[in-house]
Write a protein that holds these residues in place. Sequence first.
Motif, PDB file in Angstrom:
ATOM      1  N   ARG A 298     -37.771  33.296 -22.855  1.00 42.22           N
ATOM      2  CA  ARG A 298     -37.515  34.190 -23.551  1.00 42.22           C
ATOM      3  C   ARG A 298     -38.626  34.574 -24.297  1.00 42.22           C
ATOM      4  NH1 ARG A 298     -34.465  28.866 -26.135  1.00 42.22           N
ATOM      5  NH2 ARG A 298     -32.560  28.886 -24.460  1.00 42.22           N
ATOM      6  N   PRO A 299     -38.599  35.991 -24.485  1.00 39.44           N
ATOM      7  CA  PRO A 299     -39.651  36.817 -25.050  1.00 39.44           C
ATOM      8  C   PRO A 299     -40.092  36.494 -26.232  1.00 39.44           C
ATOM      9  CG  PRO A 299     -37.790  38.364 -24.937  1.00 39.44           C
ATOM     10  CD  PRO A 299     -37.561  36.916 -24.279  1.00 39.44           C
ATOM     11  N   GLY A 300     -39.621  35.731 -27.491  1.00 41.79           N
ATOM     12  CA  GLY A 300     -40.061  35.184 -28.536  1.00 41.79           C
ATOM     13  C   GLY A 300     -40.948  33.971 -27.970  1.00 41.79           C
ATOM     14  N   VAL A 301     -40.282  32.670 -27.779  1.00 43.51           N
ATOM     15  CA  VAL A 301     -40.795  31.431 -27.306  1.00 43.51           C
ATOM     16  C   VAL A 301     -42.268  32.327 -25.927  1.00 43.51           C
ATOM     17  CG1 VAL A 301     -40.700  30.188 -25.392  1.00 43.51           C
ATOM     18  CG2 VAL A 301     -38.761  30.523 -27.118  1.00 43.51           C
ATOM     19  N   ARG A 302     -42.403  33.248 -25.107  1.00 42.52           N
ATOM     20  CA  ARG A 302     -43.617  33.957 -24.392  1.00 42.52           C
ATOM     21  C   ARG A 302     -45.019  33.700 -25.826  1.00 42.52           C
ATOM     22  NH1 ARG A 302     -40.382  35.702 -21.240  1.00 42.52           N
ATOM     23  NH2 ARG A 302     -41.847  38.001 -21.542  1.00 42.52           N
ATOM     24  N   GLN A 303     -44.203  35.066 -26.749  1.00 36.30           N
ATOM     25  CA  GLN A 303     -45.347  35.283 -27.769  1.00 36.30           C
ATOM     26  C   GLN A 303     -46.178  34.639 -28.082  1.00 36.30           C
ATOM     27  OE1 GLN A 303     -46.360  38.219 -27.203  1.00 36.30           O
ATOM     28  NE2 GLN A 303     -47.274  38.092 -29.187  1.00 36.30           N
ATOM     29  N   ASN A 304     -44.736  33.159 -28.916  1.00 40.60           N
ATOM     30  CA  ASN A 304     -45.577  32.342 -29.925  1.00 40.60           C
ATOM     31  C   ASN A 304     -46.346  31.420 -28.956  1.00 40.60           C
ATOM     32  OD1 ASN A 304     -44.253  32.723 -31.920  1.00 40.60           O
ATOM     33  ND2 ASN A 304     -42.019  31.299 -31.336  1.00 40.60           N
ATOM     34  N   LEU A 305     -46.184  31.563 -27.758  1.00 38.96           N
ATOM     35  CA  LEU A 305     -47.559  30.339 -27.091  1.00 38.96           C
ATOM     36  C   LEU A 305     -48.194  31.591 -26.834  1.00 38.96           C
ATOM     37  CD1 LEU A 305     -45.009  29.139 -24.093  1.00 38.96           C
ATOM     38  CD2 LEU A 305     -45.576  28.147 -26.053  1.00 38.96           C
ATOM     39  N   ARG A 306     -48.153  32.798 -26.615  1.00 42.48           N
ATOM     40  CA  ARG A 306     -49.734  33.317 -26.524  1.00 42.48           C
ATOM     41  C   ARG A 306     -50.632  33.213 -27.690  1.00 42.48           C
ATOM     42  NH1 ARG A 306     -46.218  37.755 -24.141  1.00 42.48           N
ATOM     43  NH2 ARG A 306     -46.704  37.171 -21.775  1.00 42.48           N
ATOM     44  N   THR A 307     -50.153  32.484 -29.131  1.00 49.10           N
ATOM     45  CA  THR A 307     -50.718  32.519 -30.146  1.00 49.10           C
ATOM     46  C   THR A 307     -52.314  32.062 -30.833  1.00 49.10           C
ATOM     47  OG1 THR A 307     -48.176  32.510 -31.589  1.00 49.10           O
ATOM     48  CG2 THR A 307     -50.379  32.145 -32.588  1.00 49.10           C
ATOM     49  N   ASP A 308     -51.873  30.585 -29.320  1.00 45.18           N
ATOM     50  CA  ASP A 308     -53.006  30.254 -29.800  1.00 45.18           C
ATOM     51  C   ASP A 308     -53.957  30.055 -28.509  1.00 45.18           C
ATOM     52  OD1 ASP A 308     -54.295  27.477 -30.616  1.00 45.18           O
ATOM     53  OD2 ASP A 308     -54.159  26.789 -28.755  1.00 45.18           O
ATOM     54  N   MET A 309     -53.502  31.558 -27.333  1.00 43.98           N
ATOM     55  CA  MET A 309     -54.674  31.549 -26.279  1.00 43.98           C
ATOM     56  C   MET A 309     -56.387  32.239 -26.538  1.00 43.98           C
ATOM     57  SD  MET A 309     -51.705  33.295 -23.268  1.00 43.98           S
ATOM     58  CE  MET A 309     -50.739  32.052 -22.833  1.00 43.98           C
ATOM     59  N   PRO A 310     -56.189  32.875 -27.489  1.00 43.12           N
ATOM     60  CA  PRO A 310     -57.841  33.137 -27.534  1.00 43.12           C
ATOM     61  C   PRO A 310     -58.445  31.683 -28.167  1.00 43.12           C
ATOM     62  CG  PRO A 310     -56.465  34.574 -28.629  1.00 43.12           C
ATOM     63  CD  PRO A 310     -55.447  33.493 -28.619  1.00 43.12           C
ATOM     64  N   ALA A 311     -58.465  30.960 -28.817  1.00 46.89           N
ATOM     65  CA  ALA A 311     -59.077  29.875 -29.438  1.00 46.89           C
ATOM     66  C   ALA A 311     -59.159  29.591 -28.005  1.00 46.89           C
ATOM     67  CB  ALA A 311     -58.104  29.160 -30.067  1.00 46.89           C
ATOM     68  N   HIS A 312     -58.300  28.650 -27.071  1.00 42.97           N
ATOM     69  CA  HIS A 312     -58.118  27.746 -25.984  1.00 42.97           C
ATOM     70  C   HIS A 312     -58.793  28.482 -24.972  1.00 42.97           C
ATOM     71  CE1 HIS A 312     -56.443  24.812 -23.597  1.00 42.97           C
ATOM     72  NE2 HIS A 312     -56.264  25.270 -22.754  1.00 42.97           N
ATOM     73  N   VAL A 313     -59.205  29.482 -24.971  1.00 50.69           N
ATOM     74  CA  VAL A 313     -60.458  30.192 -23.848  1.00 50.69           C
ATOM     75  C   VAL A 313     -60.989  29.977 -24.318  1.00 50.69           C
ATOM     76  CG1 VAL A 313     -60.706  32.094 -23.273  1.00 50.69           C
ATOM     77  CG2 VAL A 313     -58.400  31.590 -23.066  1.00 50.69           C
ATOM     78  N   ASP A 314     -61.474  30.505 -25.595  1.00 53.74           N
ATOM     79  CA  ASP A 314     -62.425  30.224 -25.718  1.00 53.74           C
ATOM     80  C   ASP A 314     -63.020  28.898 -26.051  1.00 53.74           C
ATOM     81  OD1 ASP A 314     -65.098  31.321 -27.802  1.00 53.74           O
ATOM     82  OD2 ASP A 314     -64.367  30.433 -29.439  1.00 53.74           O
ATOM     83  N   ARG A 315     -62.720  28.039 -26.295  1.00 50.80           N
ATOM     84  CA  ARG A 315     -62.968  26.405 -25.732  1.00 50.80           C
ATOM     85  C   ARG A 315     -63.563  26.004 -24.658  1.00 50.80           C
ATOM     86  NH1 ARG A 315     -65.938  22.939 -25.016  1.00 50.80           N
ATOM     87  NH2 ARG A 315     -65.358  21.012 -25.506  1.00 50.80           N
ATOM     88  N   HIS A 316     -63.066  27.329 -23.334  1.00 51.92           N
ATOM     89  CA  HIS A 316     -63.115  26.609 -22.397  1.00 51.92           C
ATOM     90  C   HIS A 316     -63.499  27.893 -21.324  1.00 51.92           C
ATOM     91  CE1 HIS A 316     -60.085  24.373 -23.557  1.00 51.92           C
ATOM     92  NE2 HIS A 316     -60.575  23.780 -21.975  1.00 51.92           N
ATOM     93  N   ARG A 317     -64.531  28.665 -21.962  1.00 46.76           N
ATOM     94  CA  ARG A 317     -65.222  30.019 -21.356  1.00 46.76           C
ATOM     95  C   ARG A 317     -66.887  28.771 -21.134  1.00 46.76           C
ATOM     96  NH1 ARG A 317     -64.364  34.238 -25.823  1.00 46.76           N
ATOM     97  NH2 ARG A 317     -62.479  34.764 -24.895  1.00 46.76           N
ATOM     98  N   THR A 318     -67.230  29.537 -19.836  1.00 49.71           N
ATOM     99  CA  THR A 318     -69.104  28.886 -19.375  1.00 49.71           C
ATOM    100  C   THR A 318     -69.979  29.312 -20.074  1.00 49.71           C
ATOM    101  OG1 THR A 318     -68.061  29.759 -17.084  1.00 49.71           O
ATOM    102  CG2 THR A 318     -69.700  29.455 -17.188  1.00 49.71           C
ATOM    103  N   GLY A 319     -69.846  29.892 -20.942  1.00 51.73           N
ATOM    104  CA  GLY A 319     -71.670  30.079 -21.648  1.00 51.73           C
ATOM    105  C   GLY A 319     -71.178  28.105 -23.022  1.00 51.73           C
ATOM    106  N   ARG A 320     -70.034  28.277 -23.350  1.00 53.50           N
ATOM    107  CA  ARG A 320     -69.836  26.967 -23.973  1.00 53.50           C
ATOM    108  C   ARG A 320     -70.047  25.689 -23.419  1.00 53.50           C
ATOM    109  NH1 ARG A 320     -65.684  26.581 -29.384  1.00 53.50           N
ATOM    110  NH2 ARG A 320     -65.550  24.422 -29.936  1.00 53.50           N
ATOM    111  N   ILE A 321     -69.545  25.887 -22.330  1.00 58.60           N
ATOM    112  CA  ILE A 321     -68.936  24.160 -21.532  1.00 58.60           C
ATOM    113  C   ILE A 321     -69.928  23.995 -20.699  1.00 58.60           C
ATOM    114  CG2 ILE A 321     -67.741  23.436 -19.111  1.00 58.60           C
ATOM    115  CD1 ILE A 321     -65.719  24.128 -21.838  1.00 58.60           C
ATOM    116  N   ALA A 322     -71.170  24.842 -19.930  1.00 55.50           N
ATOM    117  CA  ALA A 322     -72.448  24.705 -19.511  1.00 55.50           C
ATOM    118  C   ALA A 322     -73.261  24.027 -20.349  1.00 55.50           C
ATOM    119  CB  ALA A 322     -73.109  25.983 -19.228  1.00 55.50           C
ATOM    120  N   THR A 323     -73.245  24.947 -21.873  1.00 50.21           N
ATOM    121  CA  THR A 323     -74.598  24.514 -22.850  1.00 50.21           C
ATOM    122  C   THR A 323     -73.814  23.221 -23.302  1.00 50.21           C
ATOM    123  OG1 THR A 323     -74.459  26.322 -23.696  1.00 50.21           O
ATOM    124  CG2 THR A 323     -74.819  24.664 -25.369  1.00 50.21           C
ATOM    125  N   ASP A 324     -72.972  22.781 -23.531  1.00 52.97           N
ATOM    126  CA  ASP A 324     -72.053  21.276 -23.488  1.00 52.97           C
ATOM    127  C   ASP A 324     -73.102  19.942 -22.639  1.00 52.97           C
ATOM    128  OD1 ASP A 324     -70.906  22.079 -25.669  1.00 52.97           O
ATOM    129  OD2 ASP A 324     -68.525  21.934 -25.187  1.00 52.97           O
TER     130      ASP A 324
END
Length: 337
Positions: A298-324
């Motif tokens: 359902r388009p609305g559900v998929r759109q809601n699931l995308r809401t948190d994607m930028p923050a989730h991706v940012d937490r897992h970027r290589t630069g941040r992980i490698a620094t940790d």
Amino acid sequence: MDILLESRAFYPSVGGLEMMAQELGKHWQKRGHEVRVMTVTPLGEQSELTKLDVLRFPTLSEWMRHLRWADVFFQNGVSLRSIAYPLVTKCPIVFRHPNILASDATVNIRNELKRLATNCGANVASCGPVAESIPGPTVTIPNTFRPVFEQPDAEKAHRDGLLFVGRLVSVKGADLAIEALRQLHERGVNTTLMICGGGPERKSLQEQVQQADLDEYVTFNGFTGPEELAEQYRSAELLLVPSRFEPFGIVALEAIASRCPVVAAQTGGLPEAVGDCGLLVPPDDAAALANAIEQALRPGVRQNLRTDMPAHVDRHRTGRIATDYLHVLRQAAQSRE
């Protein structure tokens, strides 16, 4: 710091273990640290990496020389074959653990030796379930993903059909994805499924597709390189990760970085890999998988699931992980001083 990185599986082999070693090593080197890689993966006909100093099939003397040079030894997965070398040279050790070190009624001598080895250094687990299995001192740092999958503009891309990415073996659950598709078609949800990956069960999965009369709706794409896979993530409505067990699930991160929502099994580290960017279902349950797919289409559900994607991706970027990881490596190196 001078970092000696051992990853028995490494480029040009392709997989999560190899990807993590390569991405971490490159980033540490960009930060001004000297990194040397030890591996037993043959180069074959591929060209050697230019951004990392790689030594393949090192001799005992080469091991000793490089460990005396290093400030810290980073082992990408516990290897019993080489663990004695840093102990002899008193080089501080940091272990990276991609898998659960289970301890159960079935005695596995190698696994128990690996569990014992974790007390010889610092340990980094990819997720909570892995951390809980490690007896030695442990911190949790999640996995990263290849930069090619960073596609924030893909949110507006045209999308159609379902995607499965993984080796075609029972634990990955491609058969569950096909069965869920069959059930969806019975309900009149005539979506398609692209299967990217190779493995010993391909023939039986193709037979399953034929028996379900889904030939025109399922495509077997075989092994798919990162660039082509990025396009698959970009064009799919959902990624399915129906694994019967999964220590982490890097493919979920890859899809999320490409703004593709995920429907995954609630097992191992998958809940942490998916975060709030997908729906979770009980493992080994095709009916529950079909229900979640129908909901997530359902388009609305998929759109809601995308809401948190930028923050989730940012937490897992290589630069941040490698620094940790660098924080852990520095603390270990200081113990030698």
